[in-house]
Design a protein around this motif. Sequence first.
Motif, short mmCIF file in Angstrom:
data_model
loop_
_atom_site.label_atom_id
_atom_site.label_comp_id
_atom_site.label_asym_id
_atom_site.label_seq_id
_atom_site.Cartn_x
_atom_site.Cartn_y
_atom_site.Cartn_z
N ASN A 21 0.83 -1.21 0.00
CA ASN A 21 0.00 0.00 0.00
C ASN A 21 0.86 1.26 0.00
O ASN A 21 0.54 2.25 -0.66
N VAL A 22 1.98 1.26 0.76
CA VAL A 22 2.87 2.44 0.82
C VAL A 22 3.46 2.73 -0.56
O VAL A 22 3.47 3.86 -1.04
N TRP A 23 3.98 1.66 -1.21
CA TRP A 23 4.59 1.88 -2.54
C TRP A 23 3.55 2.31 -3.56
O TRP A 23 3.86 3.08 -4.49
N LEU A 24 2.31 1.82 -3.40
CA LEU A 24 1.25 2.23 -4.32
C LEU A 24 0.96 3.72 -4.17
O LEU A 24 0.82 4.45 -5.16
N VAL A 25 0.90 4.21 -2.92
CA VAL A 25 0.68 5.64 -2.68
C VAL A 25 1.84 6.46 -3.24
O VAL A 25 1.65 7.52 -3.85
N VAL A 26 3.08 5.97 -3.03
CA VAL A 26 4.26 6.70 -3.52
C VAL A 26 4.22 6.82 -5.04
O VAL A 26 4.48 7.89 -5.63
N ALA A 27 3.84 5.72 -5.71
CA ALA A 27 3.80 5.75 -7.17
C ALA A 27 2.75 6.72 -7.68
O ALA A 27 2.98 7.48 -8.63
N ILE A 28 1.57 6.71 -7.04
CA ILE A 28 0.51 7.62 -7.47
C ILE A 28 0.94 9.07 -7.28
O ILE A 28 0.74 9.94 -8.14
N CYS A 29 1.52 9.37 -6.12
CA CYS A 29 1.96 10.74 -5.85
C CYS A 29 3.06 11.19 -6.81
O CYS A 29 3.12 12.35 -7.23
#
Length: 702
Positions: free
Chosen positions: A600-608
């Motif tokens: 979930n953390v890496w998914l948020v980082v990629a979106i941002c």
Amino acid sequence: VLVLQAAWALCGGQVRYSVAEEAKGGTVVGRLAQDLGLQAGEAEARRLRLVAPGRRASVEVSGASGALVVSSRLDREELCGKSAPCALRLEVLLERPLRVFHVELEVTDINDNAPIFPAARKNLSIAEFTTLPGSRFPLEGASDADIGPNAQLSYTLSPSEHFTLDVKSYDENRKSLFLVLGKPLDRETIHMHRLLLTASDGGRPSLTGTMELMISVLDANDNAPQFNQSVYKVQLPESSAQGTLVVRVNATDPDEGSNNEFSYSILSSVPVGSRDLFTIDNKSGEIRLTGTLDFEDIRLHELQIEATDKGTPPLSGHCSVELQVLDVNDNAPEVRVTSLSVPVPEDASVGTVVAVLSVSDRDSGANGRVRCWVRPASPFGLEATFSGSYSLVLREALDRERVSEHEVEVVAEDGGSPSLVGRRGVRVPVSDVNDNAPAFSQAVYTVLVRENNAAGAELARLRARDPDEAGNGRVSYSVWEGGGGGGGSGWSVDADSGYNAWLRYELWEPRGKSPFRVGLYSGEVSTARALEEADGPRQRLVIVVRDHGEPARSATATLSVSLVEAAEAALGAAPGSSGSGLRAVASAEGGAGAASAATNVWLVVAICAVSSLFLLAVVLYGASRWAPRAAVLSGPGPTTLVCASEVGSWSYSQRQSRSLCVADGAAKSDLMVFSPNFPPPPPPPGPAAKDTQPEPPALLDT
């Protein structure tokens, strides 16, 4: 009060009321709801209503007050005839739960019927001189439809020097009238006597009826025919066929010649109207049936027989025939369903009332005594609640999965010889309850799986079956990581099954306008609105999970949600920017999967990161186009990172000042966020100095 209620239940809940006939509509007969121990408003809520099997009751239960009131005309004579007392047996039903009470309503008589003679005028012929004083001439009495004192008749005769009235009473309802000659008649003096016979009943006030007697004085025959019996008593079964000999009457006349010849005739009958059931041979005196006797309708017939000779004037002799009708078993029992409560849930308790039955037999004595039972003998049985009233109750537990509908036959047999039988079928469907858990076709499945399978590849097919119907039998599948594997399990788990394992989730704390919500049945925690600075950097959520059992059981878990600065979010800003993105970190007491959190953390980082690159391009384009006409408001500070989710957008800043510019004459209002337009500070020593650049503006549509 409890003792009285228990005694009431043991007595079957019988209530007795009395009401006078011809009472006006709306007259209150009794406070039924109050007498049954119901509270105010309970009668209407539980649908207290009246059931009158086999006849019109003329009374009803007032829905608002629960009182028993008169609904239509009450005529005791129409309801019960001459029977006394006139008691109507009514059944009162009370739902939720179903209960049966019995009400006996006695309709009392009032003096609303005057005595009536069979004819308004009676003609008599009496010979002069040859008819001796003391001679008696029978008269037809009056009838009164009332009962008791209101039907007890007395007779008076208008004053006459030649005639008097003699009344003989056999009982309070049977009287014989005789016109008695007190003085010899003289046709030459008075050839016609007119008298008025009056009948008065015993009511208050008394009602009367009259008949005019026309007495012709004639010469001739001085001996009237005489019967050998004044009363003939006969018994016949009600099954006697037409043409059956009832009795042969016999009369003699001491005269000679034509004065000795006479003929027989039926003068009158009691009750009025039964005359057509009989015929008499005018010469032999044989009385035979011409109709059908019915014990249930009329039990005693009384005939007045007259023998009239052929003399001049003709003379008559009289006798009476009393025919008692004997009962035979000619009526089979009748079974009626007065109330039926179906379908019956399969978890209904033993003793539940399914139907209320009314059983009756028009015969009397042993022929009218009825015994009842059901076929098959289980799972239902009969319970007698009152004379002629039965309840069909549950004797054994039901199972819809075994038998979904029961066909019950209620059998009623009378005590006659041979006995007659009445039957009534009752169909009882069984409704489903969720009493069966899904069951797999096998307890353990062993699956061989090749390694390096692609995600989504089918491993095995499992099949479970639930014998319940509709929603209770629809099966859904889920995987439970119970007890095995590496990381801790975050699951919607209850060791029970069926309805007791159906879970629902609630957000217990914080209450009110929380920025988070939890799925009622999925247990997924998500944002309910955009996060704001006022929400604070840390949230503590208390989640409660409950099952649907009785009583419900619950468990709680605490979820800590933190809004922290994420270094990965800086990838979306310009080099040298001191701004940073946000990262939401949630930890639940009891443990959560580490791998899922990292994903979930890496998914948020990629979106941002992607959003930041797009934002940077827009800002650079706007700056190059509108910078020459911009009015500058300056102040130091980093950019603000704006993120979006399915439930809305949220932003986070550290309350630092920003440099804003508004384009003059733009086609639409744009808000640009950029670094201060001042010379950059001296670069620090080292390689990091080359990364310090002025912060490009960020363009946001407003």
